[in-house]
Design an enzyme around this catalytic site. Sequence first.
Site, PDB file in Angstrom:
ATOM      1  N   ARG A  96       0.900  -1.135  -0.182  1.00  0.00           N
ATOM      2  CA  ARG A  96      -0.209  -0.043  -0.112  1.00  0.00           C
ATOM      3  C   ARG A  96       0.954   1.049  -0.102  1.00  0.00           C
ATOM      4  O   ARG A  96       1.802   1.410   1.101  1.00  0.00           O
ATOM      5  CB  ARG A  96      -0.939   0.039   1.421  1.00  0.00           C
ATOM      6  CG  ARG A  96      -1.543   1.292   1.326  1.00  0.00           C
ATOM      7  CD  ARG A  96      -2.821   1.238   2.438  1.00  0.00           C
ATOM      8  NE  ARG A  96      -4.100   0.789   1.773  1.00  0.00           N
ATOM      9  CZ  ARG A  96      -5.443   0.815   2.203  1.00  0.00           C
ATOM     10  NH1 ARG A  96      -5.392   1.415   3.267  1.00  0.00           N
ATOM     11  NH2 ARG A  96      -6.426   0.082   1.672  1.00  0.00           N
ATOM     12  N   HIS A 123      -6.956   1.067  -6.755  1.00  0.00           N
ATOM     13  CA  HIS A 123      -7.097   0.074  -5.494  1.00  0.00           C
ATOM     14  C   HIS A 123      -8.051  -1.127  -5.980  1.00  0.00           C
ATOM     15  O   HIS A 123      -9.063  -1.341  -5.935  1.00  0.00           O
ATOM     16  CB  HIS A 123      -8.321   0.920  -4.577  1.00  0.00           C
ATOM     17  CG  HIS A 123      -8.244   0.314  -3.166  1.00  0.00           C
ATOM     18  ND1 HIS A 123      -7.814  -0.939  -2.983  1.00  0.00           N
ATOM     19  CD2 HIS A 123      -8.980   0.811  -2.112  1.00  0.00           C
ATOM     20  CE1 HIS A 123      -7.664  -1.059  -1.619  1.00  0.00           C
ATOM     21  NE2 HIS A 123      -8.718  -0.084  -1.092  1.00  0.00           N
ATOM     22  N   GLN A 126     -10.026  -3.368  -3.973  1.00  0.00           N
ATOM     23  CA  GLN A 126     -11.109  -2.728  -3.606  1.00  0.00           C
ATOM     24  C   GLN A 126     -12.056  -3.066  -4.887  1.00  0.00           C
ATOM     25  O   GLN A 126     -13.474  -3.450  -4.733  1.00  0.00           O
ATOM     26  CB  GLN A 126     -11.246  -1.395  -3.429  1.00  0.00           C
ATOM     27  CG  GLN A 126     -12.559  -0.459  -2.904  1.00  0.00           C
ATOM     28  CD  GLN A 126     -13.008  -1.382  -1.483  1.00  0.00           C
ATOM     29  OE1 GLN A 126     -12.283  -1.396  -0.581  1.00  0.00           O
ATOM     30  NE2 GLN A 126     -14.219  -1.722  -1.516  1.00  0.00           N
ATOM     31  N   ASP A 209     -17.047   7.641  -2.226  1.00  0.00           N
ATOM     32  CA  ASP A 209     -15.976   7.599  -1.490  1.00  0.00           C
ATOM     33  C   ASP A 209     -15.655   8.647  -0.618  1.00  0.00           C
ATOM     34  O   ASP A 209     -16.193   9.832  -1.084  1.00  0.00           O
ATOM     35  CB  ASP A 209     -14.813   7.077  -2.316  1.00  0.00           C
ATOM     36  CG  ASP A 209     -13.174   6.446  -1.397  1.00  0.00           C
ATOM     37  OD1 ASP A 209     -13.620   6.539  -0.328  1.00  0.00           O
ATOM     38  OD2 ASP A 209     -12.405   6.723  -2.117  1.00  0.00           O
ATOM     39  N   CYS A 248     -16.526   1.866  -0.223  1.00  0.00           N
ATOM     40  CA  CYS A 248     -15.485   1.036   0.325  1.00  0.00           C
ATOM     41  C   CYS A 248     -14.981   1.120   1.842  1.00  0.00           C
ATOM     42  O   CYS A 248     -14.290   0.312   2.254  1.00  0.00           O
ATOM     43  CB  CYS A 248     -14.125   1.677  -0.395  1.00  0.00           C
ATOM     44  SG  CYS A 248     -13.627   3.486  -0.384  1.00  0.00           S
ATOM     45  N   ARG A 276     -13.994  -8.304   0.852  1.00  0.00           N
ATOM     46  CA  ARG A 276     -12.689  -7.769   0.314  1.00  0.00           C
ATOM     47  C   ARG A 276     -11.764  -9.080   0.693  1.00  0.00           C
ATOM     48  O   ARG A 276     -10.619  -9.221   0.215  1.00  0.00           O
ATOM     49  CB  ARG A 276     -12.336  -6.690   1.523  1.00  0.00           C
ATOM     50  CG  ARG A 276     -12.662  -5.173   1.046  1.00  0.00           C
ATOM     51  CD  ARG A 276     -12.047  -4.942  -0.251  1.00  0.00           C
ATOM     52  NE  ARG A 276     -10.611  -4.797  -0.364  1.00  0.00           N
ATOM     53  CZ  ARG A 276     -10.062  -3.837   0.322  1.00  0.00           C
ATOM     54  NH1 ARG A 276     -10.405  -3.012   0.686  1.00  0.00           N
ATOM     55  NH2 ARG A 276      -8.707  -4.368   0.175  1.00  0.00           N
TER      56      ARG A 276
HETATM   57  N1   CP Z   1     -11.506   0.037   1.774  1.00  0.00           N
HETATM   58  C1   CP Z   1     -10.147  -0.140   2.474  1.00  0.00           C
HETATM   59  O1   CP Z   1      -9.120  -0.245   1.672  1.00  0.00           O
HETATM   60  O2   CP Z   1     -10.171   0.357   3.596  1.00  0.00           O
HETATM   61  P1   CP Z   1      -8.710   0.334   4.589  1.00  0.00           P
HETATM   62  O3   CP Z   1      -8.203   1.740   4.256  1.00  0.00           O
HETATM   63  O4   CP Z   1      -9.132   0.175   5.791  1.00  0.00           O
HETATM   64  O5   CP Z   1      -8.063  -0.755   4.234  1.00  0.00           O
HETATM   65  N1  NVA Z   2      -9.873   6.956  -1.738  1.00  0.00           N
HETATM   66  C1  NVA Z   2      -9.377   6.490  -0.425  1.00  0.00           C
HETATM   67  C2  NVA Z   2      -9.708   4.870  -0.342  1.00  0.00           C
HETATM   68  C3  NVA Z   2      -9.284   4.441   1.095  1.00  0.00           C
HETATM   69  C4  NVA Z   2      -9.804   2.918   0.867  1.00  0.00           C
HETATM   70  C5  NVA Z   2      -7.888   6.806  -0.001  1.00  0.00           C
HETATM   71  O1  NVA Z   2      -6.941   6.480  -0.833  1.00  0.00           O
HETATM   72  O2  NVA Z   2      -7.604   7.227   0.943  1.00  0.00           O
END
Ligand code: CP
Ligand code: NVA
Length: 291
Positions: A96, A123, A126, A209, A248, A276
């Site tokens: 990540r 993502h 997701q 989101d 999400c 997920r």
């Molecule tokens: N939706 C998602 O990726 O959640 P987190 O940021 O908690 O992993």
């Molecule tokens: N768009 C958000 C998604 C989190 C799961 C971010 O990147 O923070």
Amino acid sequence: MSRDLLTLRDLDAAQLREILDLSTRADLGRPLAGKGAALFFQKPSARTRNSMEMAVVQLGGHPVYIQKDEVGIGTRETVEDVAHTFACYHALIAGRVMDHQVLDEMAAAVDTPVLNMLSDSDHPLQGLADLLTIQQLLGTLEGAKVAYIGDANNVARSLAEGCAKLGAELRIASPEGYGFPAAEADALGIVQTADPAEAVKGARIVYTDVWVSMGQDDEAAARQKALAPYQVNAALIAKADDAFFLHCLPARRGEEVTADVIDGARSAIWRQAENRMHTARGAMAWMMGGT
Ligand code: CP
Ligand code: NVA
């Protein structure tokens, strides 16, 4: 044969369907038996860390959670040296990251398969869970009418790419400056509009989101102002077609969505969150060569 999974645009429709199919199968075996999976995080996570750790365990493997300060990419060590180090111990590397390029560099550096657990641009894990959830809720993705309201961000991009490949019809409503570049939207066959009511007309799924993604805190005030008219609330949902609500998560109630909608009877956020784990398992089984 092992494979990277960095974006949904790298997959064709048959591969996407294969991963969704693997995600709901009980006979995946233990392709990670006796092996490790490096889960490297430069940003916080609740769902992704936990769903990935459990999916690795379900595939017989051992997840190792690694925080950014332990590794110091770019300060303590180069991206390539970190990737090579993980590859010494693990059968799969998941990251990540702040900058998607880090994942591309890791994937280029090692043969070990690399998985994107969220980058600034994409993502895909997701997106896979979103596709599976829509398929379960509506019975099919082909022709499914989906509306995404708000910032055309990493989550929206993976959703859009998955919808385009599997025949769902996606409309996105965003304010000026927060949509996809026109060329990208055209290539994906997405309808973009500035009007949320137009986007949700006829929609069976309404998705949003956060307005301020991780790493965008210095833009928070400008984003909250620009996106305020794009809140998903009961009045907007009433203009859709008996729609399910998806998000999400994490969510900010009172900003991009009201509590009555996200906690209401048509919200499918907990099924989506559970998915997920199932799609993480399907994705990693596919990366390790399928069954
Ligand atoms: N939706 C998602 O990726 O959640 P987190 O940021 O908690 O992993
Ligand atoms: N768009 C958000 C998604 C989190 C799961 C971010 O990147 O923070």
